[in-house]
Design an enzyme around this catalytic site. Structure first.
Site, PDB file in Angstrom:
ATOM      1  CG  HIS A  38      -2.198  -0.689   1.042  1.00  0.00           C
ATOM      2  ND1 HIS A  38      -3.416  -0.101   1.290  1.00  0.00           N
ATOM      3  CD2 HIS A  38      -2.471  -1.947   0.614  1.00  0.00           C
ATOM      4  CE1 HIS A  38      -4.390  -0.958   1.039  1.00  0.00           C
ATOM      5  NE2 HIS A  38      -3.840  -2.096   0.634  1.00  0.00           N
ATOM      6  CD  GLU A 107      -6.515  -2.175  -3.337  1.00  0.00           C
ATOM      7  OE1 GLU A 107      -5.465  -1.538  -3.083  1.00  0.00           O
ATOM      8  OE2 GLU A 107      -6.591  -3.406  -3.240  1.00  0.00           O
ATOM      9  CG  ASN A 110      -2.896   1.313  -2.130  1.00  0.00           C
ATOM     10  OD1 ASN A 110      -2.571   1.856  -1.074  1.00  0.00           O
ATOM     11  ND2 ASN A 110      -3.735   0.283  -2.169  1.00  0.00           N
ATOM     12  N   GLY A 174     -14.565 -11.500  -9.525  1.00  0.00           N
ATOM     13  CA  GLY A 174     -15.686 -11.707 -10.426  1.00  0.00           C
ATOM     14  C   GLY A 174     -15.281 -12.532 -11.623  1.00  0.00           C
ATOM     15  CE  LYS A 194     -18.922 -12.799  -2.667  1.00  0.00           C
ATOM     16  NZ  LYS A 194     -19.142 -11.616  -3.549  1.00  0.00           N
TER      17      LYS A 194
END
Length: 322
Positions: A38, A107, A110, A174, A194
């Site tokens: 990060h 993200e 960062n 996803g 998941k």
């Protein structure tokens, strides 16, 4: 048996402390370790963001057994993929083969620091796919020239190449990212239990490969104290990846989580010292098919008591019951 790992959370501890933590994680018997990469903490209350790759170099020298892994590095904005390949190869050499390179699409929290904008998720995954291919080509030790849609590489070559290149992991959230991971990765990474993500990874070529999850926990002998600390430092985690990848500063996460209550956090993160609650929180990962699970002990200054408890109670219980 699912392997249990330890997370060096760069958002909540300084570089020297992170190295001390992974040394202790090795001593008490964690099976592997991961480190976040990060440039900002999620919330100001976490308070840290040292350079993960310097920490990895020190950790490789300070430890002798525990595997190391980025969880995860974005090889498309702050770092060019050719630079990531060089860093990863060097850490693999320093650690004598104990390193795995975890990659993700990143993200904005960062990656905004280099001022290159923030394209759509689909474009970011195209960039990740292309970057992973460049990195793997460079691990061969041969000259690489690449003129692609998103990256240019001109006569690049790694001069210090490990005999076994670092396995590449790709984070998924996803169907599109699962397709990239199935095509490019040696292992898959996910932060939610998941099973459909793992199924999609398998469908695109990931069958039989390791799958690594991550779960925050907040150990404290006083459960109310643990819940308060988890709420203060980790309530951002309840936002989901679609939100968390799009907020540019810790102030945005603070504003987005103003209505999150301590009891909301406690429903999603095991807090206190009830071993049964921690085991039951981890069980969905095992049932979904994860082969490894990295724990995040919330609170940079609260690692030592967690290690003592994990050695005596938590790790034996997880291994016995999962």
């Amino acid at each position: 048996m699912m392997q249990i790992g330890y997370t060096m959370m760069t958002e909540q501890a300084g570089p020297r402390e992170l190295v001390e933590h992974v040394v202790e994680a090795e001593r008490v018997g964690f099976d592997f370790s991961v480190i976040s990469d990060h440039s900002f903490p999620w919330l100001d209350s976490q308070g840290h963001a040292p350079y993960a790759w310097s920490v990895l170099g020190a950790a490789a020298q300070a430890t002798s057994r525990i595997p190391l892994m980025t969880y995860v590095t974005c090889p498309t904005f702050r770092y060019h993929p050719a630079v990531v390949a060089q860093k990863a190869a060097t850490v693999q050499l320093l650690s004598e083969g104990r390193f795995r390179l975890g990659l993700g699409s990143g993200e904005i929290l960062n990656e905004h620091v280099v001022g290159e904008g923030w394209p759509s998720a689909g474009v970011r995954l195209e960039m990740l796919d292309e970057a992973a291919g460049i990195i793997r080509d460079l691990f061969s030790g041969e000259y690489v020239t690449h003129r692609g849609t998103h990256f240019q590489v001109e006569n690049a070559k790694l001069w210090d190449v490990p005999d076994a290149p670092p396995p590449i992991g790709i984070a998924v959230s996803g169907p599109h990212s699962c397709k990239v991971a199935g095509h490019r990765a040696d292992l898959v990474i996910a932060t939610e239990p998941k099973g459909e993500l793992l199924d999609a990874f398998d469908e695109h070529g990931g069958a039989g490969k390791p799958r690594v999850g991550q779960m925050p926990v907040c150990y404290d002998p006083d459960r109310d104290t643990a819940v308060a600390r988890a709420h203060d430092q980790f309530r951002w985690a309840l936002g989901g990846w679609g939100v968390n990848s799009e907020l540019p500063l810790p102030s945005g996460f603070a504003q987005a989580t103003e209505t999150v209550r301590p009891e909301d956090v406690a429903e999603n993160i095991p807090c206190g010292d009830d071993v049964d609650a921690f085991v039951e929180a981890a069980r969905p990962y095992a049932e979904a098919g994860f082969t490894e699970l990295a724990l995040v002990q919330i609170g940079g200054g609260h690692q030592e008591p967690f290690f003592r408890w994990a050695e005596k109670e938590l790790l034996p219980a997880l291994r016995d019951r999962l």
